[in-house]
Design a protein around this motif. Sequence first.
Motif, PDB file in Angstrom:
ATOM      1  N   ILE A   1       4.184   6.896  -4.109  1.00 18.23           N
ATOM      2  CA  ILE A   1       2.991   7.579  -4.601  1.00 18.23           C
ATOM      3  C   ILE A   1       1.772   6.757  -4.189  1.00 18.23           C
ATOM      4  CG2 ILE A   1       1.804   8.504  -6.615  1.00 18.23           C
ATOM      5  CD1 ILE A   1       4.509   8.544  -8.059  1.00 18.23           C
ATOM      6  N   GLY A   2       0.951   7.326  -3.315  1.00 21.02           N
ATOM      7  CA  GLY A   2      -0.239   6.645  -2.829  1.00 21.02           C
ATOM      8  C   GLY A   2      -0.091   6.241  -1.376  1.00 21.02           C
ATOM      9  N   GLY A   3      -1.013   6.745  -0.534  1.00 21.80           N
ATOM     10  CA  GLY A   3      -0.939   6.495   0.899  1.00 21.80           C
ATOM     11  C   GLY A   3      -1.967   5.511   1.409  1.00 21.80           C
ATOM     12  N   GLY A   4      -2.422   4.599   0.547  1.00 22.21           N
ATOM     13  CA  GLY A   4      -3.250   3.503   1.024  1.00 22.21           C
ATOM     14  C   GLY A   4      -2.393   2.511   1.790  1.00 22.21           C
ATOM     15  N   ALA A   5      -2.937   1.350   2.067  1.00 25.19           N
ATOM     16  CA  ALA A   5      -2.208   0.376   2.883  1.00 25.19           C
ATOM     17  C   ALA A   5      -0.893  -0.046   2.242  1.00 25.19           C
ATOM     18  CB  ALA A   5      -3.085  -0.840   3.138  1.00 25.19           C
ATOM     19  N   ILE A   6      -0.884  -0.286   0.923  1.00 31.13           N
ATOM     20  CA  ILE A   6       0.353  -0.737   0.279  1.00 31.13           C
ATOM     21  C   ILE A   6       1.409   0.351   0.326  1.00 31.13           C
ATOM     22  CG2 ILE A   6       1.389  -1.613  -1.839  1.00 31.13           C
ATOM     23  CD1 ILE A   6      -0.518  -3.557  -0.435  1.00 31.13           C
ATOM     24  N   GLY A   7       1.021   1.589   0.065  1.00 25.80           N
ATOM     25  CA  GLY A   7       1.973   2.688   0.129  1.00 25.80           C
ATOM     26  C   GLY A   7       2.534   2.876   1.529  1.00 25.80           C
ATOM     27  N   LEU A   8       1.664   2.886   2.529  1.00 24.65           N
ATOM     28  CA  LEU A   8       2.126   3.048   3.901  1.00 24.65           C
ATOM     29  C   LEU A   8       2.977   1.862   4.331  1.00 24.65           C
ATOM     30  CD1 LEU A   8       2.309   4.408   6.612  1.00 24.65           C
ATOM     31  CD2 LEU A   8      -0.004   3.623   7.136  1.00 24.65           C
ATOM     32  N   LEU A   9       2.554   0.648   3.997  1.00 23.64           N
ATOM     33  CA  LEU A   9       3.353  -0.524   4.352  1.00 23.64           C
ATOM     34  C   LEU A   9       4.727  -0.488   3.674  1.00 23.64           C
ATOM     35  CD1 LEU A   9       0.586  -3.255   4.300  1.00 23.64           C
ATOM     36  CD2 LEU A   9       2.096  -2.773   6.242  1.00 23.64           C
ATOM     37  N   THR A  10       4.769  -0.008   2.446  1.00 26.84           N
ATOM     38  CA  THR A  10       6.064   0.134   1.770  1.00 26.84           C
ATOM     39  C   THR A  10       6.966   1.075   2.547  1.00 26.84           C
ATOM     40  OG1 THR A  10       5.075  -0.308  -0.399  1.00 26.84           O
ATOM     41  CG2 THR A  10       7.192   0.823  -0.384  1.00 26.84           C
TER      42      THR A  10
ATOM     43  N   ALA B   1      -5.795   3.853   6.744  1.00 26.49           N
ATOM     44  CA  ALA B   1      -5.197   3.316   5.522  1.00 26.49           C
ATOM     45  C   ALA B   1      -5.725   1.920   5.219  1.00 26.49           C
ATOM     46  CB  ALA B   1      -3.678   3.285   5.649  1.00 26.49           C
ATOM     47  N   LYS B   2      -6.257   1.250   6.238  1.00 26.01           N
ATOM     48  CA  LYS B   2      -6.801  -0.084   6.053  1.00 26.01           C
ATOM     49  C   LYS B   2      -8.007  -0.277   6.976  1.00 26.01           C
ATOM     50  CE  LYS B   2      -5.344  -3.085   3.945  1.00 26.01           C
ATOM     51  NZ  LYS B   2      -5.694  -3.533   2.563  1.00 26.01           N
ATOM     52  N   ILE B   3      -9.106  -0.773   6.405  1.00 25.14           N
ATOM     53  CA  ILE B   3     -10.282  -1.160   7.188  1.00 25.14           C
ATOM     54  C   ILE B   3     -10.371  -2.676   7.196  1.00 25.14           C
ATOM     55  CG2 ILE B   3     -12.802  -1.108   7.331  1.00 25.14           C
ATOM     56  CD1 ILE B   3     -12.760   1.673   6.149  1.00 25.14           C
ATOM     57  N   VAL B   4     -10.496  -3.242   8.391  1.00 26.56           N
ATOM     58  CA  VAL B   4     -10.621  -4.681   8.573  1.00 26.56           C
ATOM     59  C   VAL B   4     -12.041  -4.989   9.024  1.00 26.56           C
ATOM     60  CG1 VAL B   4      -9.878  -6.673   9.928  1.00 26.56           C
ATOM     61  CG2 VAL B   4      -8.186  -5.024   9.118  1.00 26.56           C
TER      62      VAL B   4
ATOM     63  N   ILE C   1      -0.906   8.998   8.155  1.00 22.97           N
ATOM     64  CA  ILE C   1       0.448   8.585   7.801  1.00 22.97           C
ATOM     65  C   ILE C   1       1.480   9.403   8.575  1.00 22.97           C
ATOM     66  CG2 ILE C   1       2.121   8.424   5.907  1.00 22.97           C
ATOM     67  CD1 ILE C   1      -0.402   8.071   4.068  1.00 22.97           C
ATOM     68  N   GLU C   2       1.230  10.688   8.726  1.00 27.89           N
ATOM     69  CA  GLU C   2       2.161  11.544   9.472  1.00 27.89           C
ATOM     70  C   GLU C   2       2.348  11.059  10.901  1.00 27.89           C
ATOM     71  OE1 GLU C   2       0.380  15.336   8.925  1.00 27.89           O
ATOM     72  OE2 GLU C   2       1.442  15.764   7.045  1.00 27.89           O
ATOM     73  N   GLU C   3       1.302  10.483  11.481  1.00 29.49           N
ATOM     74  CA  GLU C   3       1.399   9.972  12.851  1.00 29.49           C
ATOM     75  C   GLU C   3       2.373   8.810  12.964  1.00 29.49           C
ATOM     76  OE1 GLU C   3      -2.592   9.012  13.885  1.00 29.49           O
ATOM     77  OE2 GLU C   3      -3.221  11.106  14.135  1.00 29.49           O
ATOM     78  N   GLN C   4       2.649   8.139  11.850  1.00 30.27           N
ATOM     79  CA  GLN C   4       3.594   7.020  11.875  1.00 30.27           C
ATOM     80  C   GLN C   4       5.051   7.486  11.831  1.00 30.27           C
ATOM     81  OE1 GLN C   4       2.740   3.626  12.285  1.00 30.27           O
ATOM     82  NE2 GLN C   4       0.849   4.699  12.833  1.00 30.27           N
ATOM     83  N   ALA C   5       5.277   8.723  11.427  1.00 34.92           N
ATOM     84  CA  ALA C   5       6.609   9.343  11.460  1.00 34.92           C
ATOM     85  C   ALA C   5       7.670   8.528  10.706  1.00 34.92           C
ATOM     86  CB  ALA C   5       7.041   9.568  12.916  1.00 34.92           C
ATOM     87  N   VAL C   6       7.294   8.016   9.539  1.00 34.51           N
ATOM     88  CA  VAL C   6       8.260   7.270   8.731  1.00 34.51           C
ATOM     89  C   VAL C   6       8.533   7.950   7.394  1.00 34.51           C
ATOM     90  CG1 VAL C   6       7.800   5.018   9.750  1.00 34.51           C
ATOM     91  CG2 VAL C   6       6.440   5.784   7.802  1.00 34.51           C
ATOM     92  N   ALA C   7       7.771   8.995   7.064  1.00 35.24           N
ATOM     93  CA  ALA C   7       7.929   9.650   5.762  1.00 35.24           C
ATOM     94  C   ALA C   7       7.494  11.101   5.854  1.00 35.24           C
ATOM     95  CB  ALA C   7       7.093   8.919   4.705  1.00 35.24           C
TER      96      ALA C   7
ATOM     97  N   GLY D   1       5.546  -0.906  13.437  1.00 35.61           N
ATOM     98  CA  GLY D   1       4.918   0.170  14.190  1.00 35.61           C
ATOM     99  C   GLY D   1       3.688  -0.261  14.950  1.00 35.61           C
ATOM    100  N   ASP D   2       2.892   0.736  15.346  1.00 32.96           N
ATOM    101  CA  ASP D   2       1.765   0.490  16.248  1.00 32.96           C
ATOM    102  C   ASP D   2       0.473   0.072  15.546  1.00 32.96           C
ATOM    103  OD1 ASP D   2       0.818   2.855  15.099  1.00 32.96           O
ATOM    104  OD2 ASP D   2       1.389   4.087  16.812  1.00 32.96           O
ATOM    105  N   LEU D   3       0.449   0.139  14.204  1.00 31.99           N
ATOM    106  CA  LEU D   3      -0.717  -0.272  13.410  1.00 31.99           C
ATOM    107  C   LEU D   3      -1.975   0.524  13.766  1.00 31.99           C
ATOM    108  CD1 LEU D   3      -0.272  -4.179  13.332  1.00 31.99           C
ATOM    109  CD2 LEU D   3       0.672  -2.457  11.783  1.00 31.99           C
ATOM    110  N   LYS D   4      -1.817   1.730  14.273  1.00 28.20           N
ATOM    111  CA  LYS D   4      -2.979   2.557  14.593  1.00 28.20           C
ATOM    112  C   LYS D   4      -3.684   3.066  13.341  1.00 28.20           C
ATOM    113  CE  LYS D   4      -1.464   4.080  19.178  1.00 28.20           C
ATOM    114  NZ  LYS D   4      -1.090   5.228  20.031  1.00 28.20           N
ATOM    115  N   TRP D   5      -3.104   2.818  12.195  1.00 28.90           N
ATOM    116  CA  TRP D   5      -3.708   3.223  10.930  1.00 28.90           C
ATOM    117  C   TRP D   5      -4.735   2.205  10.435  1.00 28.90           C
ATOM    118  CZ3 TRP D   5      -2.198  -0.558   7.446  1.00 28.90           C
ATOM    119  CH2 TRP D   5      -1.020  -1.250   7.755  1.00 28.90           C
ATOM    120  N   VAL D   6      -4.979   1.160  11.227  1.00 35.46           N
ATOM    121  CA  VAL D   6      -5.972   0.125  10.893  1.00 35.46           C
ATOM    122  C   VAL D   6      -7.233   0.376  11.704  1.00 35.46           C
ATOM    123  CG1 VAL D   6      -6.469  -2.343  10.853  1.00 35.46           C
ATOM    124  CG2 VAL D   6      -4.119  -1.536  10.451  1.00 35.46           C
ATOM    125  N   GLN D   7      -8.385   0.257  11.060  1.00 38.93           N
ATOM    126  CA  GLN D   7      -9.674   0.422  11.740  1.00 38.93           C
ATOM    127  C   GLN D   7     -10.473  -0.872  11.624  1.00 38.93           C
ATOM    128  OE1 GLN D   7     -13.195   2.763  10.106  1.00 38.93           O
ATOM    129  NE2 GLN D   7     -12.455   4.181  11.669  1.00 38.93           N
TER     130      GLN D   7
END
Length: 338
Positions: free
Chosen positions: A170-179, A328-331, A204-210, A300-306
């Motif tokens: 539950i929750g698609g932020g960085a912790i949820g996606l990393l989980t 999911a994560k801004i650096v 998240i769908e682009e990561q194809a893990v869930a 994965g490719d970490l494309k969810w990081v900006q």
Amino acid sequence: MTMKALVYTGTQEVEYRDENKPVAGPNQALIEVAATAICGSDMHAYHGLDERRVPPLILGHEVAGKLITGAPHLVGQQVVINPLITCGKCSPCLSGRANLCSDREIIGMRLEGAYAQYLVIDETNLLIPPAALEPWVACLTEPTATALHAVALVERVGYRPLSEQRCLIIGGGAIGLLTALILAAKGCCNIDLAETNALRRNTIEEQAVARVFDPSSEAVPNANGYDVVFDCVGAGVTRAMASEHVVAGGILSHVGLQNSHEGLDIRRITLQEITLLGNYCYTQADMQAALDMLAGDRLGDLKWVQLRPLSEGAQAFSDLHHGRAAAAKIVLQPDHLL
């Protein structure tokens, strides 16, 4: 001497300005910051909901950089910071569970954090990444360790291997996606993830893990419930959702810390022998294991990081607040490094 920093100055206010450059004390290291990620706890402070983070304060604790002074054998090397400062002497510390130290502190809470050009930290809080690992990747070690710690606790008490478990996040932020990414790396292939923000769902769908779904308008994909539920939000509504959809004898892993009020169905948890796991931070072993996973390209490719400049940090916080960020994560990186 001064440095540029992003300072939390009040509710929904952060300001890019000059601050005094920190000075390292005995057994401390001065770090030139290369990358610092925005955490959900930083957003909690930004919303004025964390009484422990009192403005004005430099937030930020997910950080990588270069050692300038301290630990002479490491000067000039790239480092990853373990932001959790503990006593090293109490029973939890001596048993390898320093995250439970009663004297623990974390930078960016009461101590100045890492949205700045420089940071001071104890020499014992340094990890050494592979030289080729980009700082923006290395700074993901801390949130990865948080997710890895939660997964490790589930592995410790689960009746069957993770690869056989039906998991709900539950929750698609960085912790949820990393989980989800960590579960997939461990062989779990039945993962559903609930996220209300459409931009994040697409990412998240682009990561194809869930299988990703919107819990505000869609039913959970598995009507029969889940062996393990990770609540990576920690709000009343998500605790209620987790309590409802974990199966009898299953595991409810409470990771998020949005609030501490309603939601848990304690009667059902008791009558159906559901294991409730609290999760706080990580151990040093979790940090090293997380760094190894990132260095080994196992997530994965970490494309969810900006990546964004530190000077544009106020806009980044605003975009996250208003749900305008697909990442999911801004650096944030000091401007001269971009």
